[in-house]
Design an enzyme around this catalytic site. Structure first.
Site, PDB file in Angstrom:
ATOM      1  N   PHE A  57       0.833  -1.193   0.000  1.00 52.33           N
ATOM      2  CA  PHE A  57       0.000   0.000   0.000  1.00 52.33           C
ATOM      3  C   PHE A  57       0.877   1.256   0.000  1.00 52.33           C
ATOM      4  O   PHE A  57       1.893   1.310   0.712  1.00 52.33           O
ATOM      5  CB  PHE A  57      -0.859   0.077   1.272  1.00 52.33           C
ATOM      6  CG  PHE A  57      -1.859  -1.020   1.450  1.00 52.33           C
ATOM      7  CD1 PHE A  57      -3.165  -0.864   1.027  1.00 52.33           C
ATOM      8  CD2 PHE A  57      -1.504  -2.215   2.075  1.00 52.33           C
ATOM      9  CE1 PHE A  57      -4.107  -1.873   1.222  1.00 52.33           C
ATOM     10  CE2 PHE A  57      -2.431  -3.224   2.280  1.00 52.33           C
ATOM     11  CZ  PHE A  57      -3.743  -3.052   1.850  1.00 52.33           C
ATOM     12  N   ASP A  58       0.467   2.267  -0.759  1.00 56.26           N
ATOM     13  CA  ASP A  58       0.928   3.617  -0.497  1.00 56.26           C
ATOM     14  C   ASP A  58       0.258   4.058   0.809  1.00 56.26           C
ATOM     15  O   ASP A  58      -0.680   3.405   1.286  1.00 56.26           O
ATOM     16  CB  ASP A  58       0.529   4.510  -1.676  1.00 56.26           C
ATOM     17  CG  ASP A  58       1.030   5.937  -1.528  1.00 56.26           C
ATOM     18  OD1 ASP A  58       2.029   6.154  -0.805  1.00 56.26           O
ATOM     19  OD2 ASP A  58       0.414   6.841  -2.124  1.00 56.26           O
TER      20      ASP A  58
END
Length: 307
Positions: free
Chosen positions: A161-162
């Site tokens: 994930f960002d």
């Protein structure tokens, strides 16, 4: 007794994300609905190739094999009607995916049914559908074309994930965009280091994955087995890193790997982590990675509003 969908970890996936529909979509775009319908009927026994979201869905559904109450549910959401969608269900059966529930809306955007099915994520290859879903506050992402070939021998599920615009909202990113200078952003985040950020569009999906990960670990009873591994790959670096940790602590989530990259190309670490899916809110971060690994753009926040 009604099926307890409210107690399940639900992913809603469009047929365009689960399978490669390039050929049939081309027929629809070039020849229209009637020819598309004829094409789908003529080819309904020809199995579709796996799509970008296939590795994620396959590995999540494997979790149910070790659990009596089957915590993971996948629902198919499709712009097809049931007639043209039959080919998709035949492909689902071919790959032995335990997916039995579906929504067919005959050309409409199916996102409005996400809440009815308790979905924590909607994946689609239709950018307009995803954008509309996000604008209405639903957790959704658009898959990007990929050359990724899934390794069936690798049973672990790895998700990357960002952070800003994905797990957290874009309030900190808005400071950077407003002031246009990294030192100002760092000063702001240093002052706010002990203040958790509000949740972003995929915070529920992120927390549900963490719960599932914890459950698998407890069921294994200390025996090392393939499970779920989660990473955050963010452009933040020190001193902005501390607020990430503060936010994760608020949700009582411990991740496996974190990369505070400070502008370094994310592909340099993701090529080693090898995610089965990667979520980011900026197209520029996805375009290079998507060719190597399944990637999803979440059109949320100020960076997407500016385009």
């Amino acid at each position: 007794m009604p099926y307890p969908i409210e107690n399940k970890f639900v992913i809603a996936v469009a047929s365009s994300a689960l399978f490669d529909l390039t050929e049939s979509d081309l027929v629809f775009q070039e020849k229209g609905e009637d020819e598309y319908r004829s094409f789908q009927r003529a080819n309904e026994n020809n199995i579709l190739r796996p799509g970008v979201a296939f590795p994620l869905i396959k590995r999540l559904l494997r979790v149910n094999g070790a659990s009596e109450d089957k915590p993971v549910e996948v629902v198919l959401l499709s712009r097809n009607d049931p007639d043209t969608g039959l080919r998709v269900f035949k492909s689902i059966e071919h790959y032995k995916l335990p997916i039995s529930r579906a929504v067919f809306v005959a050309g409409s955007n199916p996102f409005q049914y996400l809440e009815a099915f308790n979905a924590s994520l909607f994946l689609s290859g239709n950018a307009d559908d995803v954008k509309e879903a996000v604008q209405h506050g639903y957790p959704a992402g658009c898959i990007y074309p990929s050359n990724y070939i899934d390794d069936d021998e690798d049973e672990e599920l790895r998700i990357a994930f960002d952070f800003d615009g994905i797990i957290a909202d874009d309030s900190a990113e808005s400071v950077f965009q407003r002031d246009g200078a990294l030192p100002a952003f760092h000063d702001h985040e240093r002052l706010k280091a002990g203040e958790p950020l509000p949740g972003g569009p995929l915070i529920r999906f992120f927390t549900e994955i963490a719960k599932l990960q914890k459950r698998l670990s407890e069921e294994a009873g200390g025996v090392k087995k393939p499970g779920i591994r989660v990473a955050i790959a963010t452009a933040r670096n020190a001193p902005a890193h501390e607020r990430v940790i503060t936010t994760l602590r608020q949700h009582d989530i411990r991740i496996d790997e974190a990369f505070f990259l400070g502008g370094i190309d994310k592909s340099r670490v993701l090529n080693i982590f090898k995610p089965h899916i990667f979520f980011d809110d900026q197209v520029g971060h996805i375009e290079g990675i998507a060719q190597s690994f399944p990637s999803v753009h979440v059109p949320f926040g100020i960076t997407n509003a500016m385009k």
